[in-house]
Design a protein around this motif. Sequence first.
Motif, PDB file in Angstrom:
ATOM      1  N   ALA A 135     -16.988  45.701  35.989  1.00  0.00           N
ATOM      2  CA  ALA A 135     -18.252  45.249  35.424  1.00  0.00           C
ATOM      3  C   ALA A 135     -18.831  46.283  34.474  1.00  0.00           C
ATOM      4  O   ALA A 135     -18.852  47.488  34.779  1.00  0.00           O
ATOM      5  CB  ALA A 135     -19.265  44.948  36.530  1.00  0.00           C
ATOM      6  N   ASP A 136     -19.302  45.808  33.327  1.00  0.00           N
ATOM      7  CA  ASP A 136     -20.153  46.575  32.422  1.00  0.00           C
ATOM      8  C   ASP A 136     -21.488  45.851  32.436  1.00  0.00           C
ATOM      9  O   ASP A 136     -21.651  44.806  31.796  1.00  0.00           O
ATOM     10  CB  ASP A 136     -19.551  46.609  31.008  1.00  0.00           C
ATOM     11  N   ALA A 137     -22.448  46.374  33.188  1.00  0.00           N
ATOM     12  CA  ALA A 137     -23.713  45.680  33.376  1.00  0.00           C
ATOM     13  C   ALA A 137     -24.531  45.624  32.096  1.00  0.00           C
ATOM     14  O   ALA A 137     -25.291  44.674  31.883  1.00  0.00           O
ATOM     15  CB  ALA A 137     -24.516  46.366  34.482  1.00  0.00           C
ATOM     16  N   GLU A 138     -24.389  46.621  31.235  1.00  0.00           N
ATOM     17  CA  GLU A 138     -25.167  46.629  29.991  1.00  0.00           C
ATOM     18  C   GLU A 138     -24.674  45.545  29.040  1.00  0.00           C
ATOM     19  O   GLU A 138     -25.469  44.821  28.432  1.00  0.00           O
ATOM     20  CB  GLU A 138     -25.079  47.995  29.320  1.00  0.00           C
ATOM     21  N   ALA A 139     -23.359  45.421  28.890  1.00  0.00           N
ATOM     22  CA  ALA A 139     -22.791  44.392  28.011  1.00  0.00           C
ATOM     23  C   ALA A 139     -22.731  43.033  28.678  1.00  0.00           C
ATOM     24  O   ALA A 139     -22.443  42.032  28.020  1.00  0.00           O
ATOM     25  CB  ALA A 139     -21.391  44.815  27.566  1.00  0.00           C
ATOM     26  N   LYS A 140     -22.971  42.984  29.997  1.00  0.00           N
ATOM     27  CA  LYS A 140     -22.873  41.750  30.775  1.00  0.00           C
ATOM     28  C   LYS A 140     -21.469  41.151  30.665  1.00  0.00           C
ATOM     29  O   LYS A 140     -21.294  39.966  30.398  1.00  0.00           O
ATOM     30  CB  LYS A 140     -23.926  40.727  30.326  1.00  0.00           C
ATOM     31  N   VAL A 141     -20.483  41.995  30.892  1.00  0.00           N
ATOM     32  CA  VAL A 141     -19.080  41.582  30.865  1.00  0.00           C
ATOM     33  C   VAL A 141     -18.442  41.972  32.188  1.00  0.00           C
ATOM     34  O   VAL A 141     -18.611  43.103  32.664  1.00  0.00           O
ATOM     35  CB  VAL A 141     -18.315  42.247  29.703  1.00  0.00           C
ATOM     36  N   VAL A 142     -17.713  41.041  32.804  1.00  0.00           N
ATOM     37  CA  VAL A 142     -17.046  41.314  34.079  1.00  0.00           C
ATOM     38  C   VAL A 142     -15.568  40.939  33.988  1.00  0.00           C
ATOM     39  O   VAL A 142     -15.157  40.169  33.120  1.00  0.00           O
ATOM     40  CB  VAL A 142     -17.706  40.555  35.247  1.00  0.00           C
ATOM     41  N   GLY A 143     -14.786  41.497  34.904  1.00  0.00           N
ATOM     42  CA  GLY A 143     -13.362  41.206  34.945  1.00  0.00           C
ATOM     43  C   GLY A 143     -12.848  41.218  36.371  1.00  0.00           C
ATOM     44  O   GLY A 143     -13.458  41.820  37.266  1.00  0.00           O
ATOM     45  N   ALA A 144     -11.731  40.542  36.584  1.00  0.00           N
ATOM     46  CA  ALA A 144     -11.065  40.519  37.883  1.00  0.00           C
ATOM     47  C   ALA A 144      -9.564  40.585  37.643  1.00  0.00           C
ATOM     48  O   ALA A 144      -9.039  39.843  36.809  1.00  0.00           O
ATOM     49  CB  ALA A 144     -11.422  39.252  38.658  1.00  0.00           C
ATOM     50  N   ALA A 145      -8.881  41.464  38.348  1.00  0.00           N
ATOM     51  CA  ALA A 145      -7.442  41.648  38.156  1.00  0.00           C
ATOM     52  C   ALA A 145      -6.693  41.539  39.473  1.00  0.00           C
ATOM     53  O   ALA A 145      -7.157  42.018  40.505  1.00  0.00           O
ATOM     54  CB  ALA A 145      -7.151  43.001  37.509  1.00  0.00           C
TER      55      ALA A 145
END
Length: 257
Positions: free
Chosen positions: A117-127
């Motif tokens: 998660a990058d909370a500032e950019a509001k981008v999340v990922g799951a691997a």
Amino acid sequence: MLTPLEADSLSILPGIRHGFFTRQGGTSRGLYASLNCGAGSKDDPVAVIENRSRVAQHLGSFGDDVQTIYQVHSADAHVVDQLVPRESLPKADALVTRTRGLVIGVLTADCAPVLFADAEAKVVGAAHAGWRGAIGGVLEATVAAMEGLGAERSRIFAALGPCIGPKSYEVGPEFVAEFEQAEAGNARFFAIPKGRKTPHFDLPSYVMHRLNQLGLRKTERHAPCTYENESMFYSFRRATHRKEPDYGRQISAIVVA
């Protein structure tokens, strides 16, 4: 009631919700009891749909499902911005999004789930990082895909969830050779336990090694062994050793709230 495991580092991020869900709190029965989220299993599809819906609702999804992928032990990451029908799932082993309310997740039953998660950019990922995906670069691909959506690795938090531990992960010499050929230092992730004749692989430590090379803001390990904790987790290897006909899958998921 669902009581997923949570990583401290991700839990404090504003606007981010996540969970490493266990096998508890669902509707499946028998081998699959109870929160089996694997549509690829031979479990009752109605139960699987309900289980996944419970996970989505727990995390505040705008829909009634968790967006997953058709996992193939690759190093590919896929960007999603809406729920994709199950019959159209992309073949990949990681997914990222910046769509608010879209819960994304990966399924595991010994392999390593990693949430980003990058909370500032509001981008999340799951691997989904099995050994093949981890050595092939699935973690690196996930971060690159997040950067493509505006994330910066210096702001990304990553957490490793439940996976098989080294005491339970016996491997053959060809497995060791492949890792040592990829990087000489990889030998440190193998050891022959006392009283054993074959090496065991430390998957969680290897995954953390790969994560720590990426220059992320913070990495966290929250990885109890799936093989050893039967009441909490499904395990492909445990089911195989018992000659059981099938096994369930737990889900690890994250969302921009």
